[in-house]
Design an enzyme around this catalytic site. Structure first.
Site, short mmCIF file in Angstrom:
data_model
loop_
_atom_site.label_atom_id
_atom_site.label_comp_id
_atom_site.label_asym_id
_atom_site.label_seq_id
_atom_site.Cartn_x
_atom_site.Cartn_y
_atom_site.Cartn_z
N ASP A 148 -2.95 13.21 16.62
CA ASP A 148 -2.47 14.20 17.80
C ASP A 148 -2.81 15.57 17.57
O ASP A 148 -3.13 16.27 16.51
CB ASP A 148 -0.82 14.32 17.37
CG ASP A 148 -0.22 12.93 17.61
OD1 ASP A 148 -0.19 12.52 18.77
OD2 ASP A 148 0.62 12.51 16.89
N SER B 54 0.83 -1.08 0.03
CA SER B 54 0.10 -0.11 0.02
C SER B 54 1.08 1.17 0.11
O SER B 54 2.12 1.10 0.53
CB SER B 54 -0.81 -0.24 1.15
OG SER B 54 -0.15 -0.49 2.41
N HIS C 182 4.12 -0.99 3.40
CA HIS C 182 3.24 0.16 3.44
C HIS C 182 4.18 1.13 3.26
O HIS C 182 5.03 1.61 3.88
CB HIS C 182 2.50 0.32 4.50
CG HIS C 182 1.55 1.74 4.46
ND1 HIS C 182 0.49 1.76 4.02
CD2 HIS C 182 2.02 2.84 4.96
CE1 HIS C 182 -0.03 2.92 4.20
NE2 HIS C 182 0.94 3.85 4.90
N GLU D 119 0.99 5.39 0.73
CA GLU D 119 0.42 6.49 1.49
C GLU D 119 0.54 7.68 0.72
O GLU D 119 1.66 8.19 0.74
CB GLU D 119 0.63 6.54 2.94
CG GLU D 119 -0.04 7.53 3.86
CD GLU D 119 0.64 7.32 5.19
OE1 GLU D 119 0.41 6.34 5.77
OE2 GLU D 119 0.91 8.37 5.72
P1 FAD Z 1 -3.18 4.93 20.20
O1 FAD Z 1 -3.11 3.59 19.77
O2 FAD Z 1 -4.15 5.53 20.84
O3 FAD Z 1 -1.84 5.13 20.87
C1 FAD Z 1 -1.39 6.47 21.31
C2 FAD Z 1 -0.47 6.34 22.72
O4 FAD Z 1 -1.65 6.29 23.95
C3 FAD Z 1 0.30 5.06 22.77
O5 FAD Z 1 1.45 5.75 23.68
C4 FAD Z 1 -0.47 4.13 23.67
O6 FAD Z 1 0.47 3.21 24.29
C5 FAD Z 1 -1.39 4.91 24.51
N1 FAD Z 1 -2.48 4.41 24.99
C6 FAD Z 1 -3.30 3.74 23.69
N2 FAD Z 1 -4.44 3.19 24.10
C7 FAD Z 1 -4.59 3.47 25.65
C8 FAD Z 1 -5.44 3.35 26.54
N3 FAD Z 1 -6.81 2.87 26.31
N4 FAD Z 1 -5.18 3.87 27.60
C9 FAD Z 1 -3.97 4.23 28.11
N5 FAD Z 1 -3.20 4.48 27.16
C10 FAD Z 1 -3.11 3.98 25.88
N6 FAD Z 1 -1.61 11.04 12.33
C11 FAD Z 1 -2.72 11.86 11.78
O7 FAD Z 1 -2.98 12.78 12.63
N7 FAD Z 1 -3.37 11.60 10.52
C12 FAD Z 1 -2.87 10.34 9.91
O8 FAD Z 1 -3.47 10.04 8.82
C13 FAD Z 1 -1.94 9.36 10.65
N8 FAD Z 1 -1.81 8.42 9.97
C14 FAD Z 1 -0.72 7.30 10.46
C15 FAD Z 1 -0.61 6.33 9.86
C16 FAD Z 1 0.32 5.39 10.31
C17 FAD Z 1 0.47 3.89 9.68
C18 FAD Z 1 0.95 5.44 11.56
C19 FAD Z 1 1.82 4.63 12.39
C20 FAD Z 1 0.79 6.73 12.23
C21 FAD Z 1 -0.14 7.81 11.78
N9 FAD Z 1 -0.54 8.98 12.19
C22 FAD Z 1 -1.62 9.78 11.63
C23 FAD Z 1 0.20 9.29 13.51
C24 FAD Z 1 -0.54 8.96 14.79
O9 FAD Z 1 -1.95 9.67 14.88
C25 FAD Z 1 0.39 9.31 15.97
O10 FAD Z 1 1.23 8.35 16.00
C26 FAD Z 1 -0.70 9.38 17.48
O11 FAD Z 1 0.22 10.02 18.45
C27 FAD Z 1 -1.00 8.09 17.98
O12 FAD Z 1 -1.90 7.38 17.12
P2 FAD Z 1 -2.57 5.83 17.58
O13 FAD Z 1 -3.80 5.63 16.64
O14 FAD Z 1 -1.37 4.90 17.19
O15 FAD Z 1 -2.81 5.93 18.98
#
Ligand code: FAD
Length: 284
Positions: free
Chosen positions: A108, A15, A265, A17
């Site tokens: 974020d 894929s 990816h 991006e």
């Molecule tokens: P989560 O999985 O929620 O994790 C974030 C943090 O919180 C981690 O430290 C985790 O350990 C902690 N955590 C998770 N769940 C819990 C819980 N239930 N209780 C307590 N702590 C918890 N950002 C954008 O803004 N737009 C995008 O399009 C985008 N695309 C991305 C694509 C990929 C493939 C990747 C790897 C990252 C992308 N990001 C994007 C960045 C991403 O949004 C950031 O890395 C963000 O800080 C974390 O998102 P996440 O979905 O991994 O969060």
């Protein structure tokens, strides 16, 4: 390190991006890039989503443009700063547009905090999508072989990754990395925890050192010292940076695929040249 526990996958998931363009010129350029990359026959393109929904309309438009041009495209969607009602409406719009594939993220906020809105973590978004839309969407989530910068500990981050899987994620894409061992270790840990979804390595081609260093500092991806030193040493010599970057990233991809990674990816930065060059060198 020999990645012995993994076995090669018969069919690779590739894929590419993109980020949503913000000008007509950018949109035209993206259409050309997508046409060029479509020749490599990826499984899908994905389009990022700005923090707090700042690119909501542009992400939707880019995905619809890609689909209208005959490409399979999956929007990223993040939940931080959003309300349930707002996301439900937006997801419904995706559903009605025929979109069946999402990359679900926390995102974020510009301040770096995750406290605003009705969602705090990506597992809540995945659960919400499953509750509201059942199995309509294939859901990808993010994974961090070098661990997320805000994680309390490595194990805590793995536990949180598992929460997303348990909430209904179908597969994962990793943050980029240049040290394959972190990926092998991450996969081993996932297997021990009973996580069975594919975890596809995210690959960042190396084009410009200053940009890469900035991204890496922001997202917690490590540039190994020897790579950083070499890249720094090239100064403004873009050709040498690209040539060295192609060698490093192609070797990384080769090692990952030999070790059984389920696909690749690419973070393309809306450019086709480096991704295509790596793909061709891999003989895929
Ligand atoms: P989560 O999985 O929620 O994790 C974030 C943090 O919180 C981690 O430290 C985790 O350990 C902690 N955590 C998770 N769940 C819990 C819980 N239930 N209780 C307590 N702590 C918890 N950002 C954008 O803004 N737009 C995008 O399009 C985008 N695309 C991305 C694509 C990929 C493939 C990747 C790897 C990252 C992308 N990001 C994007 C960045 C991403 O949004 C950031 O890395 C963000 O800080 C974390 O998102 P996440 O979905 O991994 O969060």
């Amino acid at each position: 390190m020999p990645p012995s526990p993994l076995t090669p996958h018969a069919s690779l998931t590739s894929s590419f991006e993109f980020f949503p363009p913000n000008t007509d010129e950018g949109a035209e350029k993206l259409a050309v890039t997508a046409r060029e990359l479509a020749l490599l026959k990826p499984k899908f393109f994905s389009v990022t989503y700005g923090a707090g929904g700042s690119t909501q309309a542009r992400t939707l438009k880019a995905v619809l443009d890609l689909r209208a041009a005959g490409h399979d495209a999956a929007p990223h969607i993040s939940c931080v700063g959003s309300t349930r009602a707002g996301l439900r409406d937006f997801l419904q719009q995706y559903k009605e547009s025929g979109i069946k594939h999402l990359v679900a993220l926390r995102g974020d906020l510009p301040s770096g905090t995750a406290s605003a809105g009705e969602f705090h973590y990506a597992n809540e978004l995945v659960a919400f999508i499953r509750k509201e839309f059942g199995s309509h969407f294939v859901i990808e989530v993010a994974a961090y072989p070098e661990y997320h910068p805000q994680a309390k500990s490595a194990q805590d981050d793995l536990n949180n990754f598992k929460r997303k899987v348990d909430a209904g994620a179908d597969s994962a894409i990793t943050q980029y990395f240049y040290n394959a061992d972190c990926y092998y270790h991450f996969i081993e840990q996932c297997e021990k925890m009973g996580i069975a979804i594919p975890v596809v390595p995210g690959i960042m081609p190396i084009g410009r050192f200053s940009q890469l260093a900035r991204f890496s500092d922001a997202c917690g991806a490590e540039i190994p010292r020897w790579i950083r030193k070499k890249l720094e040493g090239y100064g403004d010599d873009t050709d040498s940076i690209r040539a060295f970057g192609l060698d490093v990233v192609t070797k990384l991809c080769e090692d990952l695929l030999k070790a059984g990674a389920p696909g690749l990816h690419f973070y393309t930065m809306n450019q086709s040249a480096l991704t295509t060059a790596i793909w061709k060198r891999l003989g895929l």
